[in-house]
Scaffold this active site. Structure first.
Site, PDB file in Angstrom:
ATOM      1  N   CYS A 113       0.816  -1.228   0.000  1.00 38.40           N
ATOM      2  CA  CYS A 113       0.000   0.000   0.000  1.00 38.40           C
ATOM      3  C   CYS A 113       0.843   1.269   0.000  1.00 38.40           C
ATOM      4  CB  CYS A 113      -0.954  -0.002   1.188  1.00 38.40           C
ATOM      5  SG  CYS A 113      -2.115  -1.372   1.129  1.00 38.40           S
ATOM      6  N   HIS A 250      -3.490   7.337   2.392  1.00 35.68           N
ATOM      7  CA  HIS A 250      -3.862   6.016   1.896  1.00 35.68           C
ATOM      8  C   HIS A 250      -5.299   5.734   2.327  1.00 35.68           C
ATOM      9  CE1 HIS A 250      -3.931   1.907   0.841  1.00 35.68           C
ATOM     10  NE2 HIS A 250      -3.817   1.437   2.069  1.00 35.68           N
ATOM     11  N   ASN A 280     -10.039  -0.102  -0.516  1.00 37.64           N
ATOM     12  CA  ASN A 280      -8.578  -0.025  -0.424  1.00 37.64           C
ATOM     13  C   ASN A 280      -7.987  -0.580  -1.725  1.00 37.64           C
ATOM     14  OD1 ASN A 280      -5.870  -0.358   0.109  1.00 37.64           O
ATOM     15  ND2 ASN A 280      -6.149  -1.273   2.128  1.00 37.64           N
TER      16      ASN A 280
HETATM   17  O1  UT7 Z   1      -3.889  -1.098   3.453  1.00 43.42           O
HETATM   18  C1  UT7 Z   1      -3.119  -1.772   4.380  1.00 43.42           C
HETATM   19  C2  UT7 Z   1      -3.483  -1.389   5.711  1.00 43.42           C
HETATM   20  N1  UT7 Z   1      -4.692  -2.049   6.123  1.00 43.42           N
HETATM   21  C3  UT7 Z   1      -5.455  -1.456   6.987  1.00 43.42           C
HETATM   22  O2  UT7 Z   1      -5.181  -0.342   7.335  1.00 43.42           O
HETATM   23  C4  UT7 Z   1      -6.598  -2.214   7.603  1.00 43.42           C
HETATM   24  C5  UT7 Z   1      -6.583  -1.950   9.079  1.00 43.42           C
HETATM   25  N2  UT7 Z   1      -7.654  -2.566   9.792  1.00 43.42           N
HETATM   26  C6  UT7 Z   1      -8.936  -2.189   9.681  1.00 43.42           C
HETATM   27  O3  UT7 Z   1      -9.273  -1.344   8.892  1.00 43.42           O
HETATM   28  C7  UT7 Z   1      -9.922  -2.787  10.632  1.00 43.42           C
HETATM   29  O4  UT7 Z   1      -9.247  -3.457  11.672  1.00 43.42           O
HETATM   30  C8  UT7 Z   1     -10.928  -3.774   9.963  1.00 43.42           C
HETATM   31  C9  UT7 Z   1     -11.889  -2.977   9.087  1.00 43.42           C
HETATM   32  C10 UT7 Z   1     -10.190  -4.777   9.132  1.00 43.42           C
HETATM   33  C11 UT7 Z   1     -11.761  -4.460  11.036  1.00 43.42           C
HETATM   34  O5  UT7 Z   1     -12.400  -3.523  11.870  1.00 43.42           O
HETATM   35  P1  UT7 Z   1     -12.316  -3.676  13.461  1.00 43.42           P
HETATM   36  O6  UT7 Z   1     -13.165  -2.622  14.032  1.00 43.42           O
HETATM   37  O7  UT7 Z   1     -10.872  -3.698  13.828  1.00 43.42           O
HETATM   38  O8  UT7 Z   1     -13.022  -5.064  13.685  1.00 43.42           O
HETATM   39  P2  UT7 Z   1     -12.426  -6.385  14.328  1.00 43.42           P
HETATM   40  O9  UT7 Z   1     -11.375  -6.979  13.439  1.00 43.42           O
HETATM   41  O10 UT7 Z   1     -12.089  -6.095  15.726  1.00 43.42           O
HETATM   42  O11 UT7 Z   1     -13.709  -7.322  14.240  1.00 43.42           O
HETATM   43  C12 UT7 Z   1     -14.885  -7.035  14.965  1.00 43.42           C
HETATM   44  C13 UT7 Z   1     -15.892  -8.156  14.670  1.00 43.42           C
HETATM   45  C14 UT7 Z   1     -15.284  -9.547  14.774  1.00 43.42           C
HETATM   46  O12 UT7 Z   1     -16.213 -10.376  15.411  1.00 43.42           O
HETATM   47  P3  UT7 Z   1     -16.029 -10.741  16.955  1.00 43.42           P
HETATM   48  O13 UT7 Z   1     -14.688 -11.391  17.063  1.00 43.42           O
HETATM   49  O14 UT7 Z   1     -16.110  -9.433  17.679  1.00 43.42           O
HETATM   50  O15 UT7 Z   1     -17.184 -11.657  17.200  1.00 43.42           O
HETATM   51  C15 UT7 Z   1     -15.119  -9.974  13.348  1.00 43.42           C
HETATM   52  O16 UT7 Z   1     -15.225 -11.372  13.179  1.00 43.42           O
HETATM   53  O17 UT7 Z   1     -16.386  -8.036  13.339  1.00 43.42           O
HETATM   54  C16 UT7 Z   1     -16.293  -9.294  12.682  1.00 43.42           C
HETATM   55  N3  UT7 Z   1     -16.106  -9.078  11.266  1.00 43.42           N
HETATM   56  C17 UT7 Z   1     -17.129  -8.861  10.421  1.00 43.42           C
HETATM   57  N4  UT7 Z   1     -18.471  -8.791  10.625  1.00 43.42           N
HETATM   58  C18 UT7 Z   1     -19.241  -8.519   9.560  1.00 43.42           C
HETATM   59  C19 UT7 Z   1     -14.957  -9.035  10.564  1.00 43.42           C
HETATM   60  N5  UT7 Z   1     -15.223  -8.789   9.274  1.00 43.42           N
HETATM   61  C20 UT7 Z   1     -16.559  -8.679   9.151  1.00 43.42           C
HETATM   62  C21 UT7 Z   1     -17.433  -8.408   8.080  1.00 43.42           C
HETATM   63  N6  UT7 Z   1     -18.757  -8.348   8.338  1.00 43.42           N
HETATM   64  N7  UT7 Z   1     -16.994  -8.212   6.838  1.00 43.42           N
END
Ligand code: UT7
Length: 323
Positions: A113, A250, A280
């Site tokens: 990225c 980004h 992204n």
């Molecule tokens: O470009 C390279 C750099 N990349 C990034 O900058 C990405 C950085 N990370 C993020 O943007 C975020 O961490 C995410 C968008 C990937 C995830 O958001 P989050 O608020 O950190 O959520 P989380 O990973 O803590 O997940 C929360 C919950 C989980 O369920 P539990 O464990 O709380 O029961 C996930 O399983 O959301 C669940 N989850 C989803 N639910 C519905 C994960 N993906 C999805 C989804 N739909 N697509």
């Protein structure tokens, strides 16, 4: 001194738009979850006949048109991509061929990225070193090809597209008031490899592989890394959050963009946001955002523009440009 001045900009997106709701029958997710957690509402997905090379070529042609130049005027093509058409030759050389360029040279850069920020910095050094006078800097990606479409934690986040800049050598007084690339700060740290990587490659599995990400872990590091390199560029140049005109980050997650701007004291309305439209797009995300803001008249000649990115490796970096 010589400065690398922006002469033109362009972009290209695949024809097909995929909305958040289109995922609802594929994986357990919802438009609401994706929009709230990331700010993404849609992304473009490449068809079979749309590749990193074809999108990169289209963005390059748009940037050349915008600059009033032709491929004959270009000495070097630097393509930032992690999704090349082939393992080799470099997709930049394929784009060179598609443009009908029979002179000069071209190569790919791989910093995921952060690729575009690395590529602009590299192009600037080639120009300052006298090896090139005009450079096409392209970010082009087809991340849809390396997604695991059954993994809801990654497949909803990424999209395809390309953006390109033409940089041109210009004699300048060497002050902060001059146009061109003014300063950069680049970093990488391989200890974070397992947080964001592709589980395949020519020298290991012999396959292309799929993207794997521990999103929460990446998120935890992102804001600190982004703000560190921007503060370094502020310190190098004396520019501040107040004197900056535009922040072009980004486009991975609206929450990361907001938190970074807040920590740096950059006003919300200076941030260029396209993540809702493109998702992204890795190395294409910064030039796509730049292109949108230049096309609608927000970014104007003479504006101070801060580019930043962070991604797999980890790699991260910031570049300050006077447009
Ligand atoms: O470009 C390279 C750099 N990349 C990034 O900058 C990405 C950085 N990370 C993020 O943007 C975020 O961490 C995410 C968008 C990937 C995830 O958001 P989050 O608020 O950190 O959520 P989380 O990973 O803590 O997940 C929360 C919950 C989980 O369920 P539990 O464990 O709380 O029961 C996930 O399983 O959301 C669940 N989850 C989803 N639910 C519905 C994960 N993906 C999805 C989804 N739909 N697509």
């Amino acid at each position: 001194m010589i400065r690398s001045v922006v002469r033109g900009i362009g972009s290209a997106l695949p024809r097909r738009i995929m909305k958040n709701a289109d995922f609802e029958g594929m994986v357990e997710t919802s438009d609401e979850w994706i929009a709230q957690r990331t700010g993404i509402r849609q992304r473009h997905i490449a068809a079979d006949d749309e590749t990193t090379a074809s999108l990169g070529e289209a963005a390059a042609r748009a940037a050349l048109d915008n600059a009033g130049l032709t491929p004959d005027d270009i000495d070097l093509i630097v393509l930032a991509t992690s999704t090349p058409n082939n393992t080799f030759p470099a997709t930049a050389v394929e784009i060179q061929n598609r443009l009908g360029m029979r002179h000069g040279f071209a190569f790919d850069m791989q910093a995921v990225c952060s690729g575009f920020v690395y590529a602009v910095t590299t192009a600037d050094l080639y120009i300052k070193g006298g090896l090139a006078r005009r450079v096409l800097v392209i970010g082009s990606e087809t991340f849809s090809r390396i997604l695991d479409w059954t993994d809801r934690s990654t497949c909803v986040l990424f999209g395809d597209g390309a953006g390109a800049l033409v940089l041109e050598a210009e004699e300048s007084a060497g002050t902060i008031a001059d146009r061109g690339v003014l300063a950069a700060s680049l970093r990488s740290d391989g200890t974070h490899k397992d947080k964001l990587y592709v589980d395949g490659g020519p020298s290991t599995t012999g396959t292309v592989g799929h993207l794997k990400m521990e999103g929460r872990e990446v998120f935890k590091h992102a804001v600190g890394m982004i703000t560190d390199v921007i503060e370094d560029v502020f310190a190098q140049t004396g520019v501040s959050a107040d004197t900056l005109d535009w922040f072009v980050p980004h486009q991975a997650n609206k929450r990361i963009i907001d938190a970074s701007a807040k920590k740096l004291g950059i006003a919300e309305d200076k941030a260029v946001v396209t993540v809702h439209l493109h998702g992204n797009t890795s190395a294409a995300s910064v030039p796509l955002a730049l292109s949108a803001a230049a096309a609608d008249g927000r970014i104007k000649k003479g504006d101070l523009v801060m580019l930043e990115a962070m991604g797999g490796g980890f790699t991260w970096g910031a570049v300050l440009v006077r447009w």
